[in-house]
Structure formats: C-alpha cells, structure tokens
Design a protein around this motif. Structure first.
Motif, PDB file in Angstrom:
ATOM      1  N   ASP A 109      -3.774   2.449  -3.076  1.00  0.00           N
ATOM      2  CA  ASP A 109      -5.026   2.725  -1.675  1.00  0.00           C
ATOM      3  C   ASP A 109      -6.586   2.153  -2.888  1.00  0.00           C
ATOM      4  O   ASP A 109      -7.166   2.068  -1.872  1.00  0.00           O
ATOM      5  CB  ASP A 109      -4.719   3.845  -1.444  1.00  0.00           C
ATOM      6  CG  ASP A 109      -3.802   4.154  -0.646  1.00  0.00           C
ATOM      7  OD1 ASP A 109      -3.640   3.451  -0.425  1.00  0.00           O
ATOM      8  OD2 ASP A 109      -3.140   4.681  -0.270  1.00  0.00           O
ATOM      9  N   CYS A 113      -6.430  -4.138  -2.767  1.00  0.00           N
ATOM     10  CA  CYS A 113      -7.052  -4.175  -1.726  1.00  0.00           C
ATOM     11  C   CYS A 113      -7.254  -5.738  -0.896  1.00  0.00           C
ATOM     12  O   CYS A 113      -6.789  -6.144  -2.041  1.00  0.00           O
ATOM     13  CB  CYS A 113      -8.714  -3.285  -0.730  1.00  0.00           C
ATOM     14  SG  CYS A 113      -9.483  -4.129  -2.193  1.00  0.00           S
ATOM     15  N   GLU A 114      -7.504  -5.702  -0.106  1.00  0.00           N
ATOM     16  CA  GLU A 114      -7.293  -7.093   0.359  1.00  0.00           C
ATOM     17  C   GLU A 114      -8.629  -7.765   0.279  1.00  0.00           C
ATOM     18  O   GLU A 114      -9.829  -7.281   0.167  1.00  0.00           O
ATOM     19  CB  GLU A 114      -7.591  -7.333   1.736  1.00  0.00           C
ATOM     20  CG  GLU A 114      -7.274  -8.876   2.591  1.00  0.00           C
ATOM     21  CD  GLU A 114      -6.422  -9.392   4.154  1.00  0.00           C
ATOM     22  OE1 GLU A 114      -6.752 -10.239   4.371  1.00  0.00           O
ATOM     23  OE2 GLU A 114      -5.943  -8.598   4.373  1.00  0.00           O
TER      24      GLU A 114
END
Length: 145
Positions: A109, A113-114
């Motif tokens: 998290d 990440c994108e």
C-alpha cells in the motif's frame, strides 16, 4: 554456529564489520535491516525463532532475512547459501518466497502504486538523462502509452 558468526560479524555491539561495511554488504543501513526484520517477524511466524523436537534452534530470523536479501541483491543461487549459512537449497527457496510474500503484504500500500503522469514523466526524464531511452516501456514487459 552460522547464526553466531552472523551476529558477531554484523549485529553485535562490537561487531567485526562497521556500519559502512554493513551498508556495502547488505546494500542498506543496519537500522533499516533491523526495522525490516522486526516487521517481517510481526507479520509472518516463519521469521520467528523456532526449536525442533529435540530442542535445537532452527535458522534464526537474522539468517533467514539475510539469505533472502543476499539472494535478491546479488542474484546468489540458492544452492550457494549452504556453504556460508548452512541452509539447504530448498529451505533457501522457501525462505525467499516467504520473504517476498511478506514484503508485498507489508509494504504494497505504501510503495507499490500505479504511476500517475507526473511520476512517469519524472522517470522518463531521469532514464533519458542517463542514456536509457525507451526504458519505461520495458519494465516488467509492460507497454506504456
């Protein structure tokens, strides 16, 4: 004995190797390793110290994390760990798999990440400045627009 050597060389207060040596060998600072070790032990019981049926300790958490990091950082084959750490190839592979799964669980998290367009533009500039044209399109065999 391999645990004792590892502790004596890198982790004891008067260890053989100083902080600069630790950073060069582990590709991270000692406090980062300790934080990582604590995190994986809290999340995955595989990285906690265990004892066999006759009361002998299994591989220590320090050994398991060290082996996983060495295999990833240096591309060391699993069968080469037996000579230094006394861990069989199959146990090394199990350790690496447990470590990778745990790291993803812990940090996905925060770190996975994108990319947004701003991040992508920054990476493209950085790679092109270093002569790696078109590198972004090659990451993980993905093709970026």
């Amino acid at each position: 004995m391999t645990h004792a050597n590892l502790m004596n060389n890198y982790f004891d207060p008067n260890s053989v190797y100083i902080e600069e040596d630790f950073r060069r060998h582990f590709l991270m600072r000692r406090h980062v390793f300790q934080h990582l070790l604590c995190d994986v032990q809290q999340v995955n019981p595989y990285f906690r110290q265990k004892w066999d049926r006759v009361g002998h300790p299994s591989f220590s958490p320090h050994q398991k994390v060290t082996i996983a990091l060495r295999m990833m950082a240096y591309g060391s084959p699993a069968d080469s760990m037996d000579e230094t750490y006394g861990m069989s190839e199959s146990t090394c592979l199990d350790t690496l798999e447990e470590f990778c799964d745990t790291i993803v669980q812990l940090y996905k998290d925060e770190y996975i990440c994108e990319l947004n367009q701003e991040d992508l533009n920054r990476l493209i500039r950085k790679t092109e400045d270093h002569g790696f044209l078109g590198m972004i399109g090659l990451l993980d065999c993905m093709h970026w627009d």
